[in-house]
Design an enzyme around this catalytic site. Structure first.
Site, PDB file in Angstrom:
ATOM      1  N   LYS A   1      57.923  24.737  12.775  1.00  0.00           N
ATOM      2  CA  LYS A   1      57.356  23.634  13.545  1.00  0.00           C
ATOM      3  C   LYS A   1      58.249  23.416  14.769  1.00  0.00           C
ATOM      4  CE  LYS A   1      55.788  18.852  12.736  1.00  0.00           C
ATOM      5  NZ  LYS A   1      55.675  17.792  11.710  1.00  0.00           N
TER       6      LYS A   1
ATOM      7  N   SER B   1      51.100  16.116  10.992  1.00  0.00           N
ATOM      8  CA  SER B   1      51.427  16.677  12.273  1.00  0.00           C
ATOM      9  C   SER B   1      51.818  18.162  12.247  1.00  0.00           C
ATOM     10  CB  SER B   1      52.572  15.870  12.890  1.00  0.00           C
ATOM     11  OG  SER B   1      53.733  15.994  12.092  1.00  0.00           O
TER      12      SER B   1
ATOM     13  N   SER C   1      52.986  14.571   6.828  1.00  0.00           N
ATOM     14  CA  SER C   1      52.802  15.617   7.840  1.00  0.00           C
ATOM     15  C   SER C   1      52.939  17.060   7.360  1.00  0.00           C
ATOM     16  CB  SER C   1      53.774  15.393   9.005  1.00  0.00           C
ATOM     17  OG  SER C   1      53.254  14.421   9.879  1.00  0.00           O
TER      18      SER C   1
END
Lengths: 478, 485
Positions: free
Chosen positions: A75, A150, A174
């Site tokens: 990420k 996310s 997330s």
């Protein structure tokens, strides 16, 4: 057959016995990215040349780490030395990280290959990747839908075989929510299990880094590698890290499971609800003792979360001022003007909304009514969990109220926030929770099951998840 | 002005930079004067993802101070974030303490004009310093501000005194005593010019005998004892005048302008920051165990007060001497060392209080930089005591020579022939010569004029260039003169 269809654990053993070369693996993955990512848009940065170069070096190496030659995606809020780390924000669009996050160091020590940095909601604020300053990632199972967020890019990359596994971060769901929406296993570890050093902070008391993988075993392998005490993170725990992979294979002993009282499932998608009950039935057949439970404090969990997380975020994001690094608006006369313009242009609307919320909640005169109250509520939620864990080993919930939704479907921020209704409580309490794919909707969208355990009970989570995984046979062979 | 009816109520807030080797939350060095931005890392530069890790040495130092001022040390304290935007504040917040400081409720006894008074200390916070904005001195300073982050993250103790001070004199005495304590504990160098010790004050005025507090102003930029005194004096008069004129004092922050010798408004209460304090989530609560406290206690040096009492008792020196000698730990050490070797504490004290301190003052140096070692000063004192030289020679010739050349007193005496003449035969011979050369005084003495004795002693001393032992000269001269009778 492309090497990208192997799970991480399978790849590890193929590479370990040198049946395949790291270079071949990376080449196949890059080919996959080349073909698919135009449509899916999982990656912000693909490290093609770097990955190939590293693969060649690893192929020459005699002594190699556990993940030697395995391509992983990160990420884009995990700092990677010498590589752009954007947090999907304009304000860090050209930020080259000068140091590695502890988890990145740990992966590199095991000779993993970082193949790219994945898209996300800006500063990890969101549940769909639609808040990325750059583009929206598509759900590989239906390109009209979101991958969740996310950590949506991390989930989409693994689900579409563009990475063997990935790391995400989870502040209110997330990792687990995109894992559920993309049909993956995702773990939010116990707070303190994984070092946060080098993770761009969103809400420091809630953030945890964790893996997104195709199987429970892969998840166990990665968790063991990234977990453990780090002197650079004062909130990291000294708890020893067991061999999760070995532990998870052991026979299930106690199987006392709490499930949610029906009122807590009101308003959720029918398919999700059905799958939840179906899985519970399956567990009963496996010999589980089921306890119906109510968690009244969960009614306040989202409200509590939306005080604590933005409060911390408003402070954590103060450092993006254009003074030392990142985006700076240069057309200003005073530094105050420079601050205002830099932040106005550098942050997207959701980030601004949360900075405002947090600034308000912490301001004098409101602090007691909001922040202090939320902190009390948080203790109440934790207490309720502890009481439950006196009776049961696990709490099972649907991971999300619904499967992957359509891009653009949730313009109202509150509707978006509700995506986290089952996941935020574990962050507030600091306990581990894992999402596991357990079935499909009629439209062919994955459905996730959340398993919540007590502090540092990751072994138990993997054990139960592994047992369920064997029964439900979620994974389709490509 | 009706100032005799009013009194100022003053509280001091002191910031002391701690003498730790590394910064409060990272491993960067705290070395003063290093090249700009050379002592920075992701943590003190506020990079994304960086996290603070507490320096135990700083906690130890805070506990030391807390013990000395009898403060209550909290076994559980919490770091907090103080949020505000400023270019030299890299994270956009300062890590400090707010609701739960490391120690509270201490006190310090001061003495002004022989009146003792206890000033309370509300709290001690452990916090990090910010970087430095450089507005001047660069070639493009007119258009740019430069930033140096070397100081960012250096540990500070914030000491908040209670508003229990009632005059500028008391304030200066309080700060001076505080500085002495910090230096004694070796936790702060106390250098106000370099900013390692900083002081802000708040001041309000009330009619004498009234207990209620008036509206206060906060005064910043008090970076010397002199400025502190002047600023408080100015502010006291300013506020009294306002009240006398029937005007109100505004609650505001004022800046001391040393050039103009006045305080002027910096920002009003309405413009004051809302710092939005909340618990620092990156640091767990700070737990200080009883065991840790007793470990620190064992390492505590004697306090100035304890040392003062001991010096009076052990060396039998006057209270005044003890007070001066204990003004710094090093000076007291120097005295004790000298006194022990020469076994003459009063002389050691005299020498240090006069010659040594005078030299330090003129040269503007501290006792650490004094060129004469305690052993050597002790030797000089012994030489005088053994009458191998005179006090006058020691002061006028030997001591200055020691300062300049670093030679030992005994060597200087030898080389320059500054030894005292205590040989009776030698003295007798000189006396005879003097009497021969001065027949008139002899006659006068024999006629009963005792006062010529002094003149004759003087002549002998002159003849020996001051090296003769004056007592011996007098004794011998008297017996010789009497033999003429």
């Amino acid at each position: 057959m492309s090497l990208t269809s192997f799970t991480l654990s399978e790849l590890c053993s193929l590479l370990e016995t040198r049946k395949i070369k790291a270079e071949e693996v990376v080449t196949d993955y890059l080919k996959e990215i080349e073909e698919k990512d135009k449509k899916i848009s999982a990656y912000i940065t693909v490290l093609g040349d770097l990955a190939l170069e590293k693969a060649k070096i690893i192929d020459q190496k005699k002594e190699r780490g556990i993940l030697a030659g395995v391509p992983l995606a990160l990420k884009d809020n995990l700092l990677t030395k010498g590589v752009r780390t954007t947090c999907a924000s304009r304000i860090l669009q050209n930020f080259i990280a000068p140091y590695n996050a502890t988890v990145v160091e740990k992966l590199e020590k095991e000779d993993a290959i970082i193949i790219g940095k994945t898209n996300m909601d800006e500063f990890a604020m969101g549940s769909s990747t639609e808040n990325s300053a750059f583009f929206t990632t598509k759900n590989p199972w239906d390109l009209k839908r979101v991958p969740g967020g996310s950590s949506g890019g991390s989930a989409a990359a693994v689900a579409s075989n563009m990475a063997a596994a990935s790391l995400g971060s989870d502040t209110g769901g997330s990792i687990r929510q995109p894992a559920a929406l993309c049909g993956l296993v995702g773990l939010k570890p116990t707070y303190g299990l994984v070092s946060r050093y080098g993770l761009v902070a969103f809400a420091s008391s809630l953030d945890q880094i964790g893996p997104l993988t195709r199987t429970v075993e892969d998840c166990a392998v990665l968790t063991k590698i990234i977990g453990g005490f780090d002197a650079k993170d004062s909130t990291s725990s000294c708890e020893p890290i067991p061999d999760y992979q070995k532990e998870m294979m052991k026979k299930l002993q106690s199987l006392k499971i709490a499930f949610l009282q029906e009122n807590m499932l009101e308003g959720i998608d029918e398919g999700v609800k059905e799958m939840y009950y179906h899985t519970l039935k399956l567990l009963e057949q496996m010999g589980a003792e089921l306890y119906e439970m109510d968690f009244p404090s969960w009614d306040y969990a989202l409200a509590c979360y939306y005080i604590i997380a933005p409060s911390e975020a408003s402070s954590n994001l103060a450092r993006y001022d254009g003074v030392r690094y990142g985006y700076r608006q240069t057309n200003s006369q005073t530094f105050k003007e420079m601050y205002v313009k830099t932040r106005t242009e550098g942050f997207g609307p959701e980030v601004k909304r949360r900075i405002l919320l947090g600034t308000f909640a912490l301001s004098s005169g409101y602090y007691d009514a909001y922040y202090v109250k939320a902190a009390k509520t948080r203790r109440l939620i934790t207490q309720e969990f502890m009481e439950a864990f006196n009776k049961v080993d696990y709490i099972l919930t649907p991971t999300t109220p619904e499967p992957a939704f359509l891009i653009g479907a949730k313009e109202d921020p509150i509707a978006m926030y509700l995506s986290d209704k089952f996941t935020v409580s574990a962050n507030l309490a600091g306990i581990p929770a894992l999402s596991l794919p357990v079935g499909w909707t009629e439209e062919g969208l994955p459905i996730g099951l959340q398993i919540i355990g007590n502090f540092f009970q990751e072994s138990r989570l993997f054990k139960l998840a592994f047992a369920i995984e064997k029964k439900v046979k979620f994974r389709k062979q490509n | 002005m009706m100032s005799q009816f009013y009194e100022p109520v003053i509280g001091l807030e002191i910031h002391a930079q701690l003498l730790t080797k590394t910064k409060l939350f990272c491993g960067c060095s705290t070395q003063y004067g290093s090249p700009q931005n050379s002592l920075v890392c992701p943590v003190c530069f506020g990079l994304p993802g960086a996290l603070p890790v507490l320096n135990e040495e700083a906690v130890r130092m805070a506990v030391k101070l807390a013990l000395v001022i009898n403060a209550k040390i909290h076994t559980h304290s919490v770091f907090a974030r103080k949020n505000y935007f400023y270019p030299d504040l890299p994270k956009g917040y300062q890590i400090t303490q707010f609701h739960f400081p490391i120690a509270t409720e201490g006190a310090l006894e001061i003495e002004v004009n022989d009146i003792k008074k206890t000033i309370g200390i509300e709290r001690i916070n452990l916090e990090e310093d910010a970087g430095k904005s450089i507005h001047e001195g660069m070639e493009d300073s007119s258009e740019k501000t430069y930033l140096d982050f070397n100081r960012s993250g250096v540990p500070l103790l914030e000491i908040v005194g209670k508003p229990e001070i009632n005059s500028p004199d008391e304030a200066v005495e309080f700060l001076q005593l505080f500085r002495t304590i910090l230096q004694y504990l070796e936790i702060c160098d106390g250098n106000m010019e370099e900013g390692s010790l900083r002081c802000d004050a708040n001041l309000s005025i009330r009619k004498k005998g009234v207990t209620e507090l008036g509206v206060k102003t906060e005064i910043k930029n008090l970076n010397s004892f002199r400025f502190l005194h002047k600023a408080l004096e100015f502010e006291t008069q300013r506020q009294i005048k306002l009240l006398e004129d029937g005007k109100a004092v505004r609650h505001e922050t004022r800046l001391w302008d040393s050039r103009r010798g006045e305080t002027r408004p910096m920002r009003s209460k309405e413009e004051a920051h809302d710092y939005r304090y909340f618990p620092e989530p990156d640091l767990p609560p700070l737990i200080i165990t009883e065991e840790f406290i007793s470990q620190v206690k064992e390492t505590l040096p004697e306090s100035p007060q304890e040392k003062r009492a001991r010096l009076i008792e052990e060396y039998q020196i006057p209270v005044y001497d003890a007070k001066v000698l204990t003004s710094s730990r090093r000076l007291a050490d120097f005295f004790e060392h000298t006194a022990r070797i020469c076994q003459n504490p009063k002389q050691a004290s005299n020498w240090i209080m006069r010659e040594v301190l005078q030299y330090l003052k003129e040269a503007n140096i501290s006792i650490d930089q004094f060129p004469i070692q305690a052993e050597d000063l002790a030797e000089l004192i012994l030489l005088i005591e053994k009458k191998e030289t005179s006090l006058r020679l020691a002061k006028e010739e030997i001591f200055p020579e020691m300062l300049q050349t670093n030679k030992k007193a005994s060597d200087i005496v030898k080389i320059k022939g500054l030894g005292q003449i205590s040989d009776e035969q030698k003295i007798k011979a000189i006396i005879h010569q003097v009497i021969e050369n001065n027949p008139t005084p002899l006659k006068q003495y024999l006629e009963g004029k005792q006062q010529v004795l002094g003149f004759l002693v003087g002549q002998v001393m002159k003849e020996t260039k001051g090296k003769a032992n004056p007592q011996l000269v007098k004794k011998t001269l008297t017996s010789i003169l009497n033999s003429y009778k």
